[in-house]
Design an enzyme around this catalytic site. Sequence first.
Site, PDB file in Angstrom:
ATOM      1  N   ASP A 481       0.829  -1.208   0.000  1.00 30.09           N
ATOM      2  CA  ASP A 481       0.000   0.000   0.000  1.00 30.09           C
ATOM      3  C   ASP A 481       0.863   1.258   0.000  1.00 30.09           C
ATOM      4  O   ASP A 481       2.062   1.211   0.281  1.00 30.09           O
ATOM      5  CB  ASP A 481      -0.906  -0.044   1.244  1.00 30.09           C
ATOM      6  CG  ASP A 481      -2.199   0.733   1.059  1.00 30.09           C
ATOM      7  OD1 ASP A 481      -2.297   1.531   0.105  1.00 30.09           O
ATOM      8  OD2 ASP A 481      -3.107   0.539   1.876  1.00 30.09           O
ATOM      9  N   ASP A 551     -10.812   2.248  -2.991  1.00 25.70           N
ATOM     10  CA  ASP A 551     -11.333   2.047  -1.633  1.00 25.70           C
ATOM     11  C   ASP A 551     -12.849   2.096  -1.628  1.00 25.70           C
ATOM     12  O   ASP A 551     -13.481   1.747  -0.629  1.00 25.70           O
ATOM     13  CB  ASP A 551     -10.775   3.112  -0.682  1.00 25.70           C
ATOM     14  CG  ASP A 551      -9.395   2.719  -0.173  1.00 25.70           C
ATOM     15  OD1 ASP A 551      -8.982   1.571  -0.402  1.00 25.70           O
ATOM     16  OD2 ASP A 551      -8.730   3.574   0.449  1.00 25.70           O
TER      17      ASP A 551
HETATM   18  C1  GLA Z   1      -5.636   2.083   2.211  1.00 22.28           C
HETATM   19  C2  GLA Z   1      -6.088   0.900   1.397  1.00 22.28           C
HETATM   20  C3  GLA Z   1      -7.140   0.134   2.152  1.00 22.28           C
HETATM   21  C4  GLA Z   1      -6.576  -0.309   3.479  1.00 22.28           C
HETATM   22  C5  GLA Z   1      -6.061   0.883   4.264  1.00 22.28           C
HETATM   23  C6  GLA Z   1      -5.319   0.456   5.506  1.00 22.28           C
HETATM   24  O1  GLA Z   1      -6.627   3.028   2.336  1.00 22.28           O
HETATM   25  O2  GLA Z   1      -6.569   1.313   0.154  1.00 22.28           O
HETATM   26  O3  GLA Z   1      -7.590  -0.974   1.420  1.00 22.28           O
HETATM   27  O4  GLA Z   1      -5.555  -1.254   3.268  1.00 22.28           O
HETATM   28  O5  GLA Z   1      -5.173   1.667   3.486  1.00 22.28           O
HETATM   29  O6  GLA Z   1      -4.829   1.524   6.215  1.00 22.28           O
END
Ligand code: GLA
Length: 732
Positions: A481, A551
């Site tokens: 990420d 997301d």
């Molecule tokens: C980002 C990712 C999510 C999750 C969060 C965790 O927003 O896109 O899917 O993994 O971080 O902090």
Amino acid sequence: MQNSIEFDGHIFALNAGDSSYLMGLAKSGEGKKYLGHIGFVKRVSRPSGADALRTSEYSFISEGKPGDKCTFMDGFPFEYPAGGVGDFRENALEIENEAGCTAAELVYVSHRVYDGKEKLAGLPATFGDSDKVKTLEITLTDEVLSLDVILMYSIFEERNVVVRSAKLFNRGEHALYIRKALSACLEFDGRDKELITLPGSWARERYIDRQQLGFGRHIVGSKRGISSHQDHPFIAVLDRSTTQESGELVAMNFVYSGCFMACAEVTQHNMCRMLMGLGTDTFKWKLESGAEFTTPEVVVVRSSNGLDEMTHDLHELYRDHLIRSPYLHKKRPILINNWEATYFNFNEEKLLDIAWEAKKNGIEMLVMDDGWFGVRDSDNCSLGDWKVDRRKLPDGVDGLCRKVNEIGLEMGIWFEPEMISPDSDLYRAHPDWALQIPGREPQLCRTQFVLDITRKEVRDYVYESVATVLRSSNIRYVKWDMNRPLTDLGSSGLPADRQGEITHRYMLAVYELQERLLGEFPELLLENCTSGGGRFDPGMLFYSPQFWCSDDTDAMERLYIQEGTMLLYPLSTMGAHVSDCPNHIVGRTTDFEVRGMVALAGTFGYELDITRISDDDRAMISDQVAMYHKYNDLVREGDYYRIASARENGSYDCWEVVSKDKTEVLVTFIRQRAYAATRPPKIRLKALSPERTYTLDDGRSFYGDTLMNLGMVTDKLWGDNKGKLYHFTSNM
Ligand code: GLA
């Protein structure tokens, strides 16, 4: 049709698929040979003609007349235009010399053609065997700067694609400064054109935007250090009449994940100059004597058959010549990710409960998301401290992994390796490891700073943090990420005259890290993520076969996000999960069944607390799992066609995947909005065999030509946000 690269002493022709990419040499009054762009057009058999570069037509500027140098520079369709010597359109190259002057004038020196394609050092790039790929390199030079520019072009099998990049070589004695070095430029008639881009925001990535292309410069680009949620490294210029299935277009897609710029400029002569390459606002690169700089690659694609053909060429190119993962042609494990299930509030017991329930329902992998390390009970701390939090996982990652494996699930894990929280042991020990400008308070974003991975010791620390966990446990999948843009572009590892290199060096560092990881763990399934899809681009697909699409997991919002994504990228690259309702981002409730249909378009998985959802919903999981197993080979390997867009018609969305041999078809139909006194829409399928009979799972049969020309009436669905899958097979 055979692919070929030809040169008749005047015109270069790269013939690929149904297309010809044409350039020509024009002699200026001073006898210099300039390389001009003629066109990227539907295949022409004998590319020649003295007027191909239209050198006799250039208009006057001020007192100039045709033949004057200035008039020439102002109108010639340079293949790789440089700034500072009279070409006032958007250019591709700006070089500053030690005296502080910015100008370059490139003239033709030589060229070579070879089978295959060389790697671009440190960069993601398309590749292919020598029987499938041909490359042309044209060397241009600027005698005053002692700078060589090598333009590189490759073509692939039957694809209507040319990939382009440029290599700059300083053969002089003094350092040069590259202020701008784009990768591709085209020029064509700019009248009656439209522009497609894929703008968005966090949780709203890659919405298709089509607008009229008027006079002037239309620029998309990212200054954020990531290709970004806001602007996507894609631009298409279409005829106004071009549709999904018909008409001309040309488009560019950047194989790069950092700052970029793309421009379509309609100029004084109604020509359109279209360019793409590294973002310029954050870029200045010192090119020492004897040094080389390679620009990332732009995929230039054209179509005479609308957006469908462009999509098809890009999907095939990326599947055959960009994505390297051993998982590319494999069914990915159906995973359950605990992010929306627990956020930071979990422990081993909770994860094992989820794993038990998941196993019972046919799910194959548990992915532990953010919160397993340091003291990370919120997003305020601990990034950089990649040591397990024993309060949550008393037996460590390794212990959890063993228990999950005993249940019969594989295990995956989340990292955000590029970041550092100010509240972390790492920051307390190395405050200078964060990107920052001396004397300025660095900007916090999600309470975190960006690690200066342009420094080798930082990069090594990052690598070891991830690799140590992977070496010590049976982790099969990593979600990598990255949750904030780059600001405060200062590095204590670089001298003053190299601070302008940070954003590009940063991207090279990310690529190096992922390359290293895949080198040590070749079987690892890597899914990239950038607050959802903020770096979902061809660059990252070189390293990971899938990317967390957004997301926003709301099935209805996902229709638009996935439509924009599928326009360019194979369905197998699109991370898509069934999540909980009411949806955590928009609060909408959609039937579990329909959430499954939308997620089936991508990699498929779950992102919810399976122990707490309703029994009715849980009971549906095994059916969805069965559907995934039944359809995924088709979805992953087949040809995708857009049938209808809810974004355009305000009512229903529909897409089709058809197998290469045209014997199997899956149509996903989602009716977003019910209207009174209307008939269910009829959908017309595409790319079937006209004479074959296609049989639905319910036994109804249709001829291929009937489905394509007359269409099929969809079921009458009751209520908003409903859907139906139509699965056809054909034996003859
Ligand atoms: C980002 C990712 C999510 C999750 C969060 C965790 O927003 O896109 O899917 O993994 O971080 O902090």
